[in-house]
Structure formats: C-alpha cells, structure tokens
Design an enzyme around this catalytic site. Structure first.
Site, PDB file in Angstrom:
ATOM      1  N   ASP A 118       0.820  -1.205   0.000  1.00 44.78           N
ATOM      2  CA  ASP A 118       0.000   0.000   0.000  1.00 44.78           C
ATOM      3  C   ASP A 118       0.853   1.254   0.000  1.00 44.78           C
ATOM      4  OD1 ASP A 118      -2.309  -1.561   0.128  1.00 44.78           O
ATOM      5  OD2 ASP A 118      -2.274  -1.609   2.312  1.00 44.78           O
ATOM      6  N   TYR A 152       6.699 -10.055   6.362  1.00 39.89           N
ATOM      7  CA  TYR A 152       6.652  -8.620   6.639  1.00 39.89           C
ATOM      8  C   TYR A 152       7.265  -8.354   8.004  1.00 39.89           C
ATOM      9  CZ  TYR A 152       3.423  -7.575   2.789  1.00 39.89           C
ATOM     10  OH  TYR A 152       2.848  -7.394   1.553  1.00 39.89           O
TER      11      TYR A 152
END
Length: 281
Positions: free
Chosen positions: A69, A128
């Site tokens: 994002d 992540y």
C-alpha cells in the site's frame, strides 16, 4: 490449509522468443502510492516499467509477488518481466536499471528464469516486518521509515497475542473493507515480537509475520490492534476470541504505513514444509 487449496492458476508456457527476467527490488514507499499501477498517482511499478522501456525500448508488464500500500516499504519485493530483448544479459539489468532509476528504488539482483517461475503464483511465503521506536529515541533519519510511540507495551503480552496468530485462521476481523479475496483463511508460519537495536544504538520494537499470503491491510490492523490491546493489558484469551469473532468492530487502530516493510519472499517449497506436514497429521 493444504497447499492444494491455494487456488492458484496453472502457469502458462512462454513463447520461445520470450525471456523471463526475475528481479529483487527495494524501495522507499513513502514517496509512492503503493506498488500497483494507478491512474492518478505515481507508483513503484509504473516507475520500473517506464525505466525498462527507456532502457530497452520495449513495453513491459512487471508482475510483483504482491501489492504494497501507499507508504509501505520493501526490502525484498520480487517481480518478473517477460521481454523479447535478447542482447542484455539478465544479471546486467540490475546495474543498468539502477543507473536510470531514482535512488529510492533499487534493483538488488536480476537473473534469468523460465516459465516454472512466477513472482506471484510460485511464491511459497511472504514475510513482513514492522518497526517501532519510542518518541525519545527518534532521530532525524527515522522520519517516514519507523513508526513512533510514546512507550513500548509489555513484550510478553505482545508475544502472547502473536502466538494466537500462528496457524490457519479466518482473518476477517483484521481485514479492511475493500478486500476482494474469495477466502479470508490464511496460513501464518511465524508471528513474533522482539526488541532489537538500530544502527544508532537505539531500541527498536519489531514485529515479524510470515505466511502464505495476506489480506488488505491485515498486517497493519494486527500490529495496531496488538499495540492498543497490550497498552490496556487485554488478556491473551480475549485477543484470541476477537480473532475468532470475525467482527471488524472489535479491532484496534490500523498501524501507520511508515513502519511496515515487505521483508522477504520465499520460493523454497521446503522452507515451511513442516507446516504442511503438521496440517496433514
């Protein structure tokens, strides 16, 4: 869930005149509106595709392992492109493109691969990492790269929540509106918090999560919620119940994009095979 349930499309054969080039990319996400192309904003893949065209004079579509994002960074995004150019050696793309790209996008490596590799559909795991620093420890170099908090919650409690996330779960609770996935079940191989030290000797509170795939803003929702819940001392069992509830109204805040990094993509079928074997028991 068994890997046979991942619902990945079969790989297509490549035309003999086409070369598939694999690249590992790092980028400073604060300067871009995410990875994926958009009509009204600058994105990482747009810059990459335009730079490749400038280099070899060929329109390309670059396929990433997944989207990040706006404001999210990457240390190890993996992508591929199919090209007709036969002149440039695969390993030279990294050096040549880095001379043309802005300094906030770097190609770490490039190599030739075949139709058995697909940046998205042959990925076995995505990792992540999220980084927090205390307000008092922030340096001039941390802006937009690390999330800031007044104090760190109890590490033991955070890891209690993190242990609930490992395994196979429906993550509807921690999925933002706008997610279009047909299933919200995901396999999570690793989930843990640690205290680390940055290069300036300051403390970093880090969260690492690795799974087969992730939902829209899932990681940031998990991180923000765990931080909020630990601050008020929520029991681990209550966090587990919230995860199982599939009720979006029960979550905490969504953590800022600036602290999140796509850290590593694994294509090794054996690396997390133990998870599959455990499932089959």
């Amino acid at each position: 869930m068994p890997r046979s349930d991942w619902r990945r499309p079969p790989l297509q054969q490549l035309d003999p005149s086409i070369r598939r080039i694999r690249m590992t990319v790092s980028y400073h996400g604060a300067h871009y509106s995410g990875w994926q192309r958009q009509y009204n904003a600058l994105t990482v893949v747009q810059v990459l595709e335009e730079t490749v065209k400038a280099m070899i004079g060929e329109e390309v579509e670059i396929v990433g392992s997944g989207r990040t994002d706006s404001g999210v960074h990457a240390l190890g995004q993996v992508c591929h492109m199919d090209i007709r150019n036969q002149k440039v050696k695969a390993e030279k793309f990294a050096l040549a493109l880095n001379r043309l790209l802005p300094p906030d996008i770097r190609i770490l490596e490039s190599s030739e691969t075949g139709n058995t590799f697909h940046a998205r559909y042959t990925a076995m795991a995505r990792m992540y990492r999220y980084y927090f620093k205390r307000e008092q420890d922030m340096t001039a170099f941390d802006q937009s790269l690390v999330a800031k908090v007044k104090r760190f919650p109890a590490l033991e409690l955070l890891n209690g929540y993190a242990s609930c996330i490992q395994g196979t779960h429906d993550f509807t609770t921690f999925t933002a509106s706008g997610d279009v996935s047909s299933s919200r079940w995901r396999d999570i191989y690793e989930s843990y918090w640690r205290m680390e030290t940055d290069r300036w000797g300051k403390q970093l509170l880090t969260y690492t999560i690795c799974g087969n795939a992730f939902l829209y803003k899932m990681v940031r929702s998990l991180v923000g919620s765990m931080m909020d819940f630990a601050e008020i001392g929520m029991p681990v069992q209550e966090f587990s119940s919230i995860l199982a509830s599939k009720d979006r109204h029960k979550v905490g805040r969504t953590a800022q994009a600036c602290g999140l990094y796509l850290y590593k993509i694994s294509y090794d079928e054996n690396e997390y095979a133990w998870f599959e074997e455990k499932h089959d028991e």
